[in-house]
Design a protein around this motif. Structure first.
Motif, short mmCIF file in Angstrom:
data_model
loop_
_atom_site.label_atom_id
_atom_site.label_comp_id
_atom_site.label_asym_id
_atom_site.label_seq_id
_atom_site.Cartn_x
_atom_site.Cartn_y
_atom_site.Cartn_z
N ASP A 68 0.83 -1.20 0.00
CA ASP A 68 0.00 0.00 0.00
C ASP A 68 0.87 1.25 0.00
OD1 ASP A 68 -2.30 -1.52 0.05
OD2 ASP A 68 -2.59 -1.31 2.23
N GLN A 69 1.93 1.22 0.78
CA GLN A 69 2.85 2.37 0.83
C GLN A 69 3.52 2.58 -0.53
OE1 GLN A 69 5.71 2.16 3.98
NE2 GLN A 69 6.45 4.22 3.62
N ILE A 70 3.91 1.51 -1.19
CA ILE A 70 4.51 1.61 -2.52
C ILE A 70 3.51 2.22 -3.50
CG2 ILE A 70 5.35 0.27 -4.50
CD1 ILE A 70 6.53 -1.71 -2.40
N ILE A 71 2.26 1.79 -3.42
CA ILE A 71 1.22 2.33 -4.30
C ILE A 71 1.08 3.83 -4.08
CG2 ILE A 71 -1.28 2.38 -4.72
CD1 ILE A 71 -1.25 -0.69 -4.14
N HIS A 72 1.01 4.26 -2.83
CA HIS A 72 0.83 5.68 -2.54
C HIS A 72 2.03 6.50 -3.00
CE1 HIS A 72 -2.96 5.21 -0.57
NE2 HIS A 72 -2.46 4.31 0.26
N GLN A 73 3.23 5.96 -2.82
CA GLN A 73 4.42 6.66 -3.27
C GLN A 73 4.44 6.77 -4.79
OE1 GLN A 73 7.54 4.35 -1.46
NE2 GLN A 73 7.45 5.49 0.46
N ALA A 74 4.06 5.70 -5.47
CA ALA A 74 4.03 5.72 -6.93
C ALA A 74 3.00 6.72 -7.43
CB ALA A 74 3.74 4.32 -7.47
#
Length: 102
Positions: A68-74
């Motif tokens: 989820d954190q990777i998605i938000h950063q992307a």
């Protein structure tokens, strides 16, 4: 402490403060919570002596908190469509999952 543990800890503080003689108004003000929330958890404690979230219906999560954190950063770095973000992060999820709000 993860989010679930923090929620249970807050609920424990509600019960502990009430047992310590604080008024509901004082507890709500001190913890920064709505009195309806306070009443709900005090009632649940008196009926079940349980402060953990109940199981919920619905499909299990497809992503981990780290994903989820990777998605938000992307999404922050790639101001395009959800499909582009999904392709960039290489996760097998739907565009709706990528469009999740924080």
């Amino acid at each position: 402490m993860d989010r679930r543990e923090a929620k249970v800890a807050l609920r424990g503080r509600i019960v502990g403060m009430r047992d310590g003689g604080f008024t509901n108004t004082d507890i709500a003000r001190e913890l920064g919570i709505d009195r309806k929330t306070l009443y709900r958890w005090l009632k649940r404690w008196s009926e079940e002596e349980n402060l953990v979230d109940r199981l919920r219906s619905g499909a299990p999560r497809k992503t981990t908190p780290a994903q989820d954190q990777i998605i938000h950063q992307a999404k922050d770095q790639i101001p395009f469509t959800n499909a582009v973000v999904k392709q960039d992060i290489q996760l097998n999820v739907t565009p709706r999952t990528v469009d999740c709000k924080r």
